[in-house]
Design a protein around this motif. Structure first.
Motif, PDB file in Angstrom:
ATOM      1  N   UNK A 182      -0.647  46.709  58.059  1.00 15.11           N
ATOM      2  CA  UNK A 182      -0.702  46.846  59.619  1.00 15.11           C
ATOM      3  C   UNK A 182       0.124  45.695  60.242  1.00 15.11           C
ATOM      4  N   UNK A 183      -0.516  44.546  59.677  1.00 12.79           N
ATOM      5  CA  UNK A 183      -0.307  43.242  60.030  1.00 12.79           C
ATOM      6  C   UNK A 183       1.128  42.830  59.303  1.00 12.79           C
ATOM      7  N   UNK A 184       1.380  43.429  58.152  1.00  9.40           N
ATOM      8  CA  UNK A 184       2.777  43.046  57.388  1.00  9.40           C
ATOM      9  C   UNK A 184       3.951  43.778  58.224  1.00  9.40           C
ATOM     10  N   UNK A 222       0.960  52.689  65.508  1.00 13.01           N
ATOM     11  CA  UNK A 222       1.212  51.771  64.225  1.00 13.01           C
ATOM     12  C   UNK A 222       0.196  51.905  63.410  1.00 13.01           C
ATOM     13  N   UNK A 223      -1.212  52.390  63.512  1.00 15.89           N
ATOM     14  CA  UNK A 223      -2.274  52.644  62.478  1.00 15.89           C
ATOM     15  C   UNK A 223      -1.632  53.984  61.714  1.00 15.89           C
ATOM     16  N   UNK A 237      -6.467  49.790  49.212  1.00 16.82           N
ATOM     17  CA  UNK A 237      -5.904  48.520  50.156  1.00 16.82           C
ATOM     18  C   UNK A 237      -6.387  48.717  51.451  1.00 16.82           C
ATOM     19  N   UNK A 238      -6.316  47.520  52.032  1.00 15.40           N
ATOM     20  CA  UNK A 238      -6.926  47.633  53.491  1.00 15.40           C
ATOM     21  C   UNK A 238      -5.617  48.071  54.587  1.00 15.40           C
ATOM     22  N   UNK A 239      -5.925  49.026  55.362  1.00 16.40           N
ATOM     23  CA  UNK A 239      -5.022  49.642  56.354  1.00 16.40           C
ATOM     24  C   UNK A 239      -4.529  48.117  57.138  1.00 16.40           C
ATOM     25  N   UNK A 257       2.557  43.197  69.597  1.00 13.82           N
ATOM     26  CA  UNK A 257       1.274  44.022  69.836  1.00 13.82           C
ATOM     27  C   UNK A 257       1.659  45.307  69.239  1.00 13.82           C
ATOM     28  N   UNK A 258       0.530  46.266  69.305  1.00 11.62           N
ATOM     29  CA  UNK A 258       0.711  47.655  68.590  1.00 11.62           C
ATOM     30  C   UNK A 258       1.440  48.798  69.069  1.00 11.62           C
ATOM     31  N   UNK A 259       1.977  48.286  70.518  1.00 12.67           N
ATOM     32  CA  UNK A 259       2.628  49.215  71.369  1.00 12.67           C
ATOM     33  C   UNK A 259       4.066  49.611  70.602  1.00 12.67           C
TER      34      UNK A 259
END
Length: 133
Positions: free
Chosen positions: A107-109, A89-90, A101-103, A118-120
């Protein structure tokens, strides 16, 4: 009427005690007793006043905390990305993040748009990714 002579140790002789049966007179013509009107004590008035204030305060809090609708958010342009093997996801968010801009924000968007907890990610999973200017 009956009378009884009491005699025994320490009792005076010759004393007569009369026993009368208790008679309760009931009048059929008497109307039933009316109940007295409700009277509040000072403590009762204080309790009722505090209860009324509590109800008013609760109502004010409920109505004051109502959602204030703003204008709908402007629609965002998005693309659909299919997750490849070994992709995180990163990596997906950093590819969509413009310079400066902050990654983590992107990622939250992505997580919010796709309702991810989660990020899975799974291979072949399709993600909606925002296109940022």
């Amino acid at each position: 009427m009956s009378s009884m002579v009491v005699a025994g140790p320490g009792a005076r002789t010759g004393v007569v005690v009369e026993l009368r049966p208790r008679v309760q007179r009931v009048s059929a013509a008497r109307p039933p007793r009316a109940e007295a009107p409700l009277r509040l004590t000072r403590r009762g008035r204080v309790v009722l006043s505090l209860l009324a204030l509590l109800v008013v305060a609760l109502g004010a809090v409920l109505f004051a905390s109502g959602a204030d609708a703003d204008a709908p958010a402007a629609p965002h342009e998005v693309t659909v990305h299919t997750v490849a093997s070994g992709e995180s996801l990163w990596q997906i968010a950093s590819a969509a993040t413009p310079a400066g801009q902050d990654v983590r924000d992107v990622m939250d968007d992505v997580m919010e748009l796709n309702q991810l907890s989660g990020s899975q990610l799974s291979v072949g999973q399709q993600l909606v990714v925002p296109v940022l200017p």
